[in-house]
Design an enzyme around this catalytic site. Sequence first.
Site, PDB file in Angstrom:
ATOM      1  N   LYS A 120      -2.843  10.090  -9.954  1.00 47.12           N
ATOM      2  CA  LYS A 120      -3.225  10.722  -8.691  1.00 47.12           C
ATOM      3  C   LYS A 120      -2.746   9.904  -7.511  1.00 47.12           C
ATOM      4  O   LYS A 120      -2.190  10.429  -6.541  1.00 47.12           O
ATOM      5  CB  LYS A 120      -4.736  10.922  -8.648  1.00 47.12           C
ATOM      6  CG  LYS A 120      -5.244  11.590  -7.364  1.00 47.12           C
ATOM      7  CD  LYS A 120      -5.715  10.608  -6.304  1.00 47.12           C
ATOM      8  CE  LYS A 120      -6.964   9.887  -6.745  1.00 47.12           C
ATOM      9  NZ  LYS A 120      -7.494   9.016  -5.668  1.00 47.12           N
ATOM     10  N   SER A 121      -2.952   8.580  -7.575  1.00 42.23           N
ATOM     11  CA  SER A 121      -2.590   7.726  -6.447  1.00 42.23           C
ATOM     12  C   SER A 121      -1.095   7.802  -6.157  1.00 42.23           C
ATOM     13  O   SER A 121      -0.675   7.899  -4.990  1.00 42.23           O
ATOM     14  CB  SER A 121      -2.996   6.277  -6.742  1.00 42.23           C
ATOM     15  OG  SER A 121      -4.392   6.157  -6.850  1.00 42.23           O
ATOM     16  N   ARG A 180       0.847   9.789  -2.930  1.00 38.85           N
ATOM     17  CA  ARG A 180       1.711   8.969  -2.070  1.00 38.85           C
ATOM     18  C   ARG A 180       3.123   9.541  -2.038  1.00 38.85           C
ATOM     19  O   ARG A 180       3.747   9.644  -0.971  1.00 38.85           O
ATOM     20  CB  ARG A 180       1.719   7.521  -2.559  1.00 38.85           C
ATOM     21  CG  ARG A 180       0.482   6.729  -2.133  1.00 38.85           C
ATOM     22  CD  ARG A 180       0.341   5.429  -2.914  1.00 38.85           C
ATOM     23  NE  ARG A 180      -0.733   4.586  -2.402  1.00 38.85           N
ATOM     24  CZ  ARG A 180      -2.024   4.803  -2.613  1.00 38.85           C
ATOM     25  NH1 ARG A 180      -2.405   5.849  -3.332  1.00 38.85           N
ATOM     26  NH2 ARG A 180      -2.949   3.986  -2.117  1.00 38.85           N
ATOM     27  N   SER A 199      -9.304   0.741   1.610  1.00 41.33           N
ATOM     28  CA  SER A 199      -7.889   0.388   1.693  1.00 41.33           C
ATOM     29  C   SER A 199      -7.032   1.588   2.069  1.00 41.33           C
ATOM     30  O   SER A 199      -5.893   1.436   2.523  1.00 41.33           O
ATOM     31  CB  SER A 199      -7.412  -0.176   0.353  1.00 41.33           C
ATOM     32  OG  SER A 199      -7.452   0.820  -0.663  1.00 41.33           O
ATOM     33  N   GLU A 203     -11.863   1.422  -8.737  1.00 35.74           N
ATOM     34  CA  GLU A 203     -12.124   2.740  -9.312  1.00 35.74           C
ATOM     35  C   GLU A 203     -12.401   2.691 -10.811  1.00 35.74           C
ATOM     36  O   GLU A 203     -12.842   3.681 -11.398  1.00 35.74           O
ATOM     37  CB  GLU A 203     -10.944   3.666  -9.042  1.00 35.74           C
ATOM     38  CG  GLU A 203      -9.653   3.249  -9.735  1.00 35.74           C
ATOM     39  CD  GLU A 203      -8.437   3.953  -9.179  1.00 35.74           C
ATOM     40  OE1 GLU A 203      -7.590   4.347 -10.000  1.00 35.74           O
ATOM     41  OE2 GLU A 203      -8.328   4.116  -7.953  1.00 35.74           O
TER      42      GLU A 203
END
Length: 458
Positions: free
Chosen positions: A33-34, A38, A186, A327
Amino acid sequence: MTASPGGVSDQSMWRAPRLSRPVDASISVPGSKSLTNRYLVLAALADGPCLLRRPLHSRDSALMVAALRALGAVVDEVPGDGDFGPDLRVTPLPVGGGDTRSRAVDCGLAGTVMRFVPPLAGLVAGTTTFDGDPHARRRPMGSIIAALRGLGVPVDDGGSGSLPFTVRSEGHVRGGHLVIDASASSQFVSALLLVGARFSEGLHLEHVGKPVPSLDHVRMTVETLRSLGVTVDDSVPNHWRVSPGPIAPFDVAVEPDLSNAGPFLAAAVVTGGTVRVRNWPEGTTQVGDEWRRILPLMGATAALDGDVLTVTGGASITGGTFDDTSELAPTVAALCALAQTPSALTGIAHLRGHETDRLAALVAEINGLGGDAEETADGLVIRPAPLHGGVFRTYDDHRMATAGAIIGLAVDGVEVENIGTTAKTMPEFPELWAAVTRTAGADGSGDAGAGGSAAAHA
């Protein structure tokens, strides 16, 4: 039983499979997902069309795609070779265009959408209103709102410092030196770094305040930018300088989500079995690579052979002190609730501002099953205690749902409320969980789907 991309909650109960024998499974997991979100933002800003191979298809990524389309980017699904859906081709948005229409962006509960997209909207002429799920209105947003105003982009939030709010842009941002407090997330840093190369003077971002949590995610952002030719100087702590310039078009295969691999690896730890995760990268910026360090501390073995990570559980689960698990914390906490010795999770105070207050939620649900957990200023203490069955509430938080499933492997009668909330980052979780647990034989019936998934096998 999954949540729709629109995020409708399903409050029915899912009986977690209880195992009495070890699992022995090989799986693939969907894309990160990250990284997916991005890359989507950067594709919308790139100098030409981009291709994301094997991206994540989930509620969070669908919300990002819808947000980019609302701003004017074109995102097309095209055939690919991934197990979990098509590839995505992105035609960049009209940065600085003259379209002054009004748009609406639904952020759901996606932190990457509510933090990453408003600065992007500052580069597109017009008015963009942001809102999300009810709990999204309680997530920290003040630093992004203040940053946009500091960059000269008007924001109307009614004085709330949170969703909903409206961004009004002329389609360009000067940039330069900007000071923010990113101690709550962050993502505030990443959001601004992702768009900094498109500011006319670039960006010198300075953080002041308590330490930025989850710096691994900032490093992911920096390395992703560098891979696309963007110059980023992070040599001075709490300072990031992004030079103005092009963002190269790209064709990239998205790594599997190593954080989402965690619950399946935990199944090996809980049952004393073995789980192999395919396509594990040898080098990565994902925080989920920490499983190779964390799980051996809990009595398991972890070995990377080529692109397959193999985890085998030990005779019991050992507690310990685990710092800045970010996480990964809900999965670590679930294992600690089953451990033979006490545990402390530290450096995770920021989880109070995630999809739910994860520290309070974990304490409530572990203790609701007979556990012994308590909050500290920056984390949790979890002591051994005999657990019993009961309802494990999820608070519409995907990682709470998977934590309940992990505990249910060892405790009879655990029912997870709204397992469908896992669709936020992994819609296939119930089916993959069923496929993994079937390799041991499940005592509980579960509602995970009889067919399982072609991406998992014994």
